[in-house]
Write an enzyme that holds these catalytic residues in place. Structure first.
Site, PDB file in Angstrom:
ATOM      1  N   TYR A 139      18.347 -15.432 -40.994  1.00  0.00           N
ATOM      2  CA  TYR A 139      19.502 -15.206 -42.074  1.00  0.00           C
ATOM      3  C   TYR A 139      19.888 -16.259 -42.764  1.00  0.00           C
ATOM      4  O   TYR A 139      21.002 -16.246 -43.448  1.00  0.00           O
ATOM      5  CB  TYR A 139      20.587 -14.534 -41.001  1.00  0.00           C
ATOM      6  N   LYS A 184      11.841 -16.972 -28.254  1.00  0.00           N
ATOM      7  CA  LYS A 184      10.418 -16.531 -28.438  1.00  0.00           C
ATOM      8  C   LYS A 184       9.454 -17.879 -28.448  1.00  0.00           C
ATOM      9  O   LYS A 184       8.975 -18.241 -29.372  1.00  0.00           O
ATOM     10  CB  LYS A 184      10.032 -15.537 -29.523  1.00  0.00           C
ATOM     11  N   ASP A 216      11.099 -10.275 -25.878  1.00  0.00           N
ATOM     12  CA  ASP A 216      10.448  -8.818 -25.600  1.00  0.00           C
ATOM     13  C   ASP A 216      10.591  -8.667 -24.172  1.00  0.00           C
ATOM     14  O   ASP A 216      10.974  -7.690 -23.759  1.00  0.00           O
ATOM     15  CB  ASP A 216       9.028  -8.908 -26.023  1.00  0.00           C
ATOM     16  N   ASP A 242      20.851  -9.948 -33.442  1.00  0.00           N
ATOM     17  CA  ASP A 242      21.016  -8.604 -34.128  1.00  0.00           C
ATOM     18  C   ASP A 242      20.228  -7.338 -33.545  1.00  0.00           C
ATOM     19  O   ASP A 242      20.869  -6.413 -33.198  1.00  0.00           O
ATOM     20  CB  ASP A 242      20.430  -8.683 -35.492  1.00  0.00           C
ATOM     21  N   ASP A 246      21.919  -4.070 -30.690  1.00  0.00           N
ATOM     22  CA  ASP A 246      21.780  -2.794 -31.057  1.00  0.00           C
ATOM     23  C   ASP A 246      21.171  -1.997 -29.592  1.00  0.00           C
ATOM     24  O   ASP A 246      21.687  -0.834 -29.207  1.00  0.00           O
ATOM     25  CB  ASP A 246      21.044  -2.436 -32.067  1.00  0.00           C
TER      26      ASP A 246
END
Ligand code: IPM
Ligand code: MN
Length: 351
Positions: A139, A184, A216, A242, A246
């Site tokens: 971002y 990651k 993941d 982000d 969700d």
């Protein structure tokens, strides 16, 4: 004590939910030594259409003079994707130094049926918090786009990483002393950098149980066991934060139940629902106002150090749910109520 609250209504369902946020703040302050002065600061898609600027200088000036900001969702389908996001939302977070994004993930009593998870998995409840780095990573708004290729620079700086990790360790220290870092690191050098800093900082907090989880794998594990015994404080970068917030919102029933704080420890913080402007249901009076109302609770907690008032708002939300009020997003096929009915029910419990 009078506090100035900047009010960004936003687009789509924004004005509807922000209106209930303002009413909540007025109600919770009543009878206390706290009072609020609300100052409008238009930012977003409608601003862009009307005046050519997503974030007008006049609004920025207003916001600079505020003690906290209540922000509605932004974005319009008639504006190219990315303009409002970059020049509005991300610009605000960066300009105000709001490098911490706090996203509590709490299943309210009675909303088990709204969750896609089996009841058995929800027996212990769900109550963790995602601390998302809010200023850099993918971002950072660095990169480029041409006909033949595109890049987004995943910028991690030592200063940026250390300050968010420090914040998360402090939160973990005050909560359950368990901190999971999501990265990651098996693929990205930025993540490897992050993980090394995380592990090094962990040594300064011997009482905190630290672990790292690949993003993941975290996404699966949280569906298999979302319980408080498993997760307490999660810290992660901007992009992963982000995405996983969700997923976490689905677990607790709806994005309509997820509040968020864009927090600057030494400046103006901004409180908003995690959900978007939902143009498909805008103006219908059916949007869930609870994410915004819960964001107001976070404002009490983080900007004004009023844990008592934060809990008062959260209890009022639980009270409205206990009475059976359910907007469409959380009704699980049962009868649903309007935004107004839900908002009124919360206010009744606040008064
Ligand atoms: C969020 C939103 C924003 C983000 C978008 C609208 C820029 O999805 O607050 O989670 O990606 O941070
Ligand atoms: Mn998001």
């Amino acid at each position: 004590m009078s506090k100035k609250i900047g009010v960004i209504e936003g687009d789509g369902v924004g004005p509807e939910v922000v209106g209930w946020g303002v009413k909540t703040l007025e109600a919770v302050a009543r009878g206390t030594d706290l009072s609020f002065q609300f100052v409008p600061a238009p930012v977003g898609g409608t601003c862009y259409i009307e005046g050519g600027k997503v974030l007008p200088e006049t609004s920025l000036e207003v916001l600079r003079g505020c003690d906290a900001v209540l922000k509605g969702p932004m974005g319009r389908p008639d504006i190219e994707a990315g303009i409002v996001e970059r020049d509005g939302i991300l610009a605000l977070r960066q300009l105000f130094g709001q490098y911490v994004n706090i996203r509590p993930v709490k299943l309210f009593r009675g909303l088990e049926a709204a969750s896609p998870l089996k009841d058995k998995l929800l027996e212990q409840g769900v109550d963790f918090v995602i601390i998302r780095e809010n200023s850099e990573g993918l971002y950072s708004r660095m990169g480029g786009l041409s006909e033949s290729s595109a890049t987004d620079i995943n910028l991690f700086t030592e200063r940026g990483v250390k300050r968010i990790l420090k914040f998360a360790f402090e939160v973990a220290d005050k909560r359950g002393k368990r901190l999971v870092s999501v990265d990651k690191a098996n693929v990205l050098s930025a993540s490897l950098f992050w993980r090394r800093k995380f592990e090094a900082m962990g040594e300064a907090y011997p009482d905190i149980q630290c672990s790292s989880q690949l993003v993941d794998s975290w996404c699966i594990l949280v569906l298999q066991d979302p319980s408080p015994q498993r997760w307490d404080v999660i810290v992660t970068d901007n992009m992963f934060g982000d995405i996983i917030s969700d997923e976490a919102a689905a677990i607790i029933g709806s994005l309509g139940m997820s509040p968020s704080a864009n927090f600057c420890p030494s400046g103006v913080s901004m409180f908003e629902p995690v959900h978007g402007s939902a143009p498909d249901i805008a103006g219908q009076g059916i949007v869930n106002p609870l994410a915004t109302i819960l964001a107001c609770a976070m404002m009490m907690r983080y900007s004004f150090d009023r844990e008592d008032l934060a809990q008062k708002i959260e209890s009022a939300v639980q009270g409205a749910l206990d009475e059976g009020f359910r907007t469409k997003d959380i009704c699980a096929g049962g009868p649903s109520c309007t935004t107004q009915e839900m908002g009124d029910a919360v206010l009744k419990h606040l008064n």
